[in-house]
Design an enzyme around this catalytic site. Structure first.
Site, PDB file in Angstrom:
ATOM      1  N   HIS A 300       7.292 -25.179  58.412  1.00 44.15           N
ATOM      2  CA  HIS A 300       7.861 -26.204  57.521  1.00 44.15           C
ATOM      3  C   HIS A 300       7.256 -27.579  57.804  1.00 44.15           C
ATOM      4  O   HIS A 300       7.951 -28.599  57.764  1.00 44.15           O
ATOM      5  CB  HIS A 300       9.383 -26.259  57.666  1.00 44.15           C
ATOM      6  CG  HIS A 300      10.088 -25.057  57.105  1.00 44.15           C
ATOM      7  ND1 HIS A 300      10.313 -24.871  55.754  1.00 44.15           N
ATOM      8  CD2 HIS A 300      10.590 -23.943  57.712  1.00 44.15           C
ATOM      9  CE1 HIS A 300      10.937 -23.722  55.555  1.00 44.15           C
ATOM     10  NE2 HIS A 300      11.103 -23.125  56.728  1.00 44.15           N
ATOM     11  N   ASP A 358      12.573 -22.077  62.318  1.00 48.17           N
ATOM     12  CA  ASP A 358      12.816 -20.949  61.409  1.00 48.17           C
ATOM     13  C   ASP A 358      11.598 -20.678  60.520  1.00 48.17           C
ATOM     14  O   ASP A 358      10.745 -21.534  60.327  1.00 48.17           O
ATOM     15  CB  ASP A 358      14.024 -21.237  60.517  1.00 48.17           C
ATOM     16  CG  ASP A 358      13.806 -22.441  59.607  1.00 48.17           C
ATOM     17  OD1 ASP A 358      13.267 -23.457  60.093  1.00 48.17           O
ATOM     18  OD2 ASP A 358      14.149 -22.357  58.418  1.00 48.17           O
ATOM     19  N   GLU A 359      11.553 -19.483  59.991  1.00 47.91           N
ATOM     20  CA  GLU A 359      10.601 -19.076  58.954  1.00 47.91           C
ATOM     21  C   GLU A 359       9.150 -19.476  59.289  1.00 47.91           C
ATOM     22  O   GLU A 359       8.458 -20.093  58.484  1.00 47.91           O
ATOM     23  CB  GLU A 359      11.009 -19.665  57.600  1.00 47.91           C
ATOM     24  CG  GLU A 359      12.364 -19.175  57.123  1.00 47.91           C
ATOM     25  CD  GLU A 359      12.763 -19.742  55.777  1.00 47.91           C
ATOM     26  OE1 GLU A 359      13.340 -19.000  54.970  1.00 47.91           O
ATOM     27  OE2 GLU A 359      12.503 -20.936  55.537  1.00 47.91           O
ATOM     28  N   VAL A 360       8.719 -19.107  60.470  1.00 52.19           N
ATOM     29  CA  VAL A 360       7.336 -19.384  60.871  1.00 52.19           C
ATOM     30  C   VAL A 360       6.457 -18.219  60.402  1.00 52.19           C
ATOM     31  O   VAL A 360       6.581 -17.096  60.905  1.00 52.19           O
ATOM     32  CB  VAL A 360       7.217 -19.570  62.396  1.00 52.19           C
ATOM     33  CG1 VAL A 360       5.768 -19.870  62.782  1.00 52.19           C
ATOM     34  CG2 VAL A 360       8.145 -20.688  62.859  1.00 52.19           C
TER      35      VAL A 360
END
EC number: 3.2.1.52
Length: 581
Positions: A300, A358-360
């Site tokens: 992100h 998160d969400e790597v």
């Protein structure tokens, strides 16, 4: 028909079956007025303990005042100013509306009738007289900053002699003032304000009661952010989780790296200056609200790469020309982040910094030969191990700066060894299983997965938020004590400053009650009537809260109101406001 008697018989059977199959929910016969009738002077969130009498006092808006009788400070004095205006403003719109020519009183409601109606509450045997002063007794010196675990307990006693608000903490006194203001209502005849004799002993169930607001996907102006803080205070929420930057834009103006926002923001006008951030932190402090920043890493972070592409991983193969997550193999990445976080902890004084995690996506790491060689040399056999190495460095940096970290659940799930006290934030998946595992490992946790405000359902969907409880998992008492609370999340893919407020309120109110009130407060039908009133109350205070459900507009049951409907009506019930077109 005489030739086919069986046909007549069959038709009658069919009609009987059809009529018999109609259930009450299939009926289109309804009563006029609101589906749910609002309460009058009830608290949101519900108090831990409250005893209310039929006795009541009247409050004259022109003479009523709060009076501080013990310790004081800037937080208290400004709160008294705010709540003085809030209390006095109750019913102002209704009184103006009735005095305006746009709302002539029906001829049959003559002056004698109105006088008799107005005298009804004065002649009531339960009328205690006038309440001119509410004593505000802060029994300990003020703390400077709100913090995790702060004391928010308070008591209120209103009887025939006095009204006393007491707390040993400035934060508890702020909650007491909110409760007092919620109990003040307009008399049925609209002539004055009334409040019931009441005894309250109240305090929160959880210490972390938050709202996440994403200001990267769509920029949200500071005026709207202050309105959000007001709405949070009206619901006794105490953490503003500011997800200030993300892939899409970098609106935070860094004094250390000003190029981040100069090149990464959507537009020069869509930037939060240092003064803007200081103003939000201060406005939050005055309302007893912590401001917790989130600078999500290593994913992100695409907006960071507009000015600093060297921070991110260069992609190869089918992703050639793209930039992925931060490059965890470069020492310069950690130096950059350390310098930025040194600034962040000065700008955001809260003890906690949310590091994201998160969400790597691993696609770019997997395509980059330098990354793969680094992993080989350092015996890192999975990308989760590489992410763990990165997160460990960042968490250690925050620890060295005497701050504490929060991380999204992926960091824990991927096996990162977290320092004691690192908070794991649950946002997806099986929340009961995750909360059980996290707390079994001795780590504190926050819950958000059931309170995503960007997930919409048809009609009023507050009940799905109300039916979620942070302790709804298998665990010991010690484990459940590690659940600090939770946060509702307002991700901004489809909201901006024009629609974010009605999207948040009153839906976040359901989360607020679950985090404040005792676990036994779980009757959604009872809550619906209080939420109806609270939604209207927020509207009156300037928060454009959307209707609790799809049929929420109706007249107050008052004989002085006209029978026709020539004007627009906001809310209904005890706090109906009428506005001319």
């Amino acid at each position: 028909m005489k030739a086919f008697p069986w046909l007549t018989w069959w038709c009658l059977v069919c009609i009987a079956f059809f009529v018999g199959s109609i259930t009450p929910t299939d009926s289109y016969i309804v009563d006029p007025g609101p589906v749910v009738k609002a309460t009058k002077g009830e608290l949101w969130p519900k108090a831990r303990k409250q005893v209310t009498s039929d006795q009541f006092s009247a409050i004259k808006p022109g003479t009523f005042q709060f009076q501080s009788t013990n310790y004081t400070c800037d937080i208290l004095s400004k709160a008294l100013e705010r709540y003085q205006k809030i209390v006095v403003a109750i019913g102002n719109n209704t009184r103006r509306a009735r005095a305006s020519q746009a709302f002539p009183v029906r001829p049959e409601i003559n002056s004698v009738h109105r006088t008799k109606h107005r005298r009804s509450w004065r002649s009531n045997a339960n009328f205690n007289g006038y309440l001119d002063v509410a004593s505000v007794s802060l029994n300990a010196p003020c703390e400077t900053l709100p913090h995790l675990g702060m004391d928010e307990n308070y008591t209120i006693v209103i009887d025939d002699q006095q009204a006393v608000l007491s707390s040993f903490s400035i934060w508890g006194m702020l909650r007491a003032l909110e409760s007092f203001a919620q109990m003040v209502v307009l008399a049925d005849d609209g002539s004055t304000l009334l409040i019931n004799a009441t005894s309250i002993d109240d305090g929160p169930r959880f210490s972390h009661r938050g709202l996440l607001v994403d200001t990267s996907r769509h920029f949200i102006d500071t005026r709207t952010l202050v309105q959000i803080l007001d709405g949070m205070a009206y619901n006794k929420l105490n953490v503003f989780h500011w997800h200030i930057v993300d892939d899409h834009s970098f609106p935070y103006e860094s004094s250390t790296f000003p190029e981040l926002s100069k090149q990464g923001a959507y537009h020069p006008s869509m930037v939060y200056t240092q003064a803007d951030v200081a103003m939000i932190v201060e406005e939050a402090r005055l309302r007893g609200i912590r401001v917790m920043s989130e600078f999500d890493t290593p994913g992100h972070t695409r907006s960071w790469g507009v000015s600093h592409p060297e921070l991110l991983t260069e992609c190869y193969d089918q992703y050639h020309g793209k930039l992925g997550p931060m490059d965890p193999t470069r020492e310069s990445t950690y130096t950059f982040l350390e310098n930025l976080f040194r600034e962040v902890i000065q700008v955001f004084p809260d003890q906690y910094v949310h590091l994201g995690g998160d969400e790597v996506g691993f696609e770019c790491w997997a395509s980059n030969p330098n990354i793969l060689e680094y992993m080989k040399q350092n015996r890192l056999y999975s990308f989760e191990m590489l992410e763990e190495k990165f997160i460990q460095r960042i968490v250690d940096q925050i620890d060295a700066l005497n701050r504490s970290s929060l991380v999204w659940q992926e960091v824990y799930v991927n096996g990162v060894r977290l320092p004691n006290g690192t908070v794991v934030h649950v946002w997806t998946g099986n929340r009961q299983d995750l909360l059980s595992r996290i707390t079994r490992d001795g780590l504190p946790a926050l819950l958000s997965s059931c309170w995503y405000l960007d997930h919409l359902s048809t009609g009023g969907d507050w009940r799905k938020f109300y039916n979620c409880d942070p302790h709804d998992f298998v665990g010991t008492g010690a484990q459940k004590s590690l659940v600090l609370g939770g946060e509702a999340c307002m991700w901004s893919e489809v909201v901006n400053g024009h629609n974010v407020l009605p999207r948040i309120f009153p839906r976040v109110s359901a989360t607020a009650e679950k985090l404040w009130s005792p676990a036994a407060v779980n009757n959604a039908d009872e809550a619906a009537r209080r939420l109806e009133e609270h939604t209207c109350r927020m509207n009156h205070r300037g928060i454009p809260a959307q209707p609790r459900t799809v049929q929420d507009s109706a007249y107050k049951d008052d004989p002085a109101l006209p029978t026709s409907r020539p004007n627009t009506i906001d809310c209904h019930g005890a706090c109906c406001t009428i506005k001319s077109k």
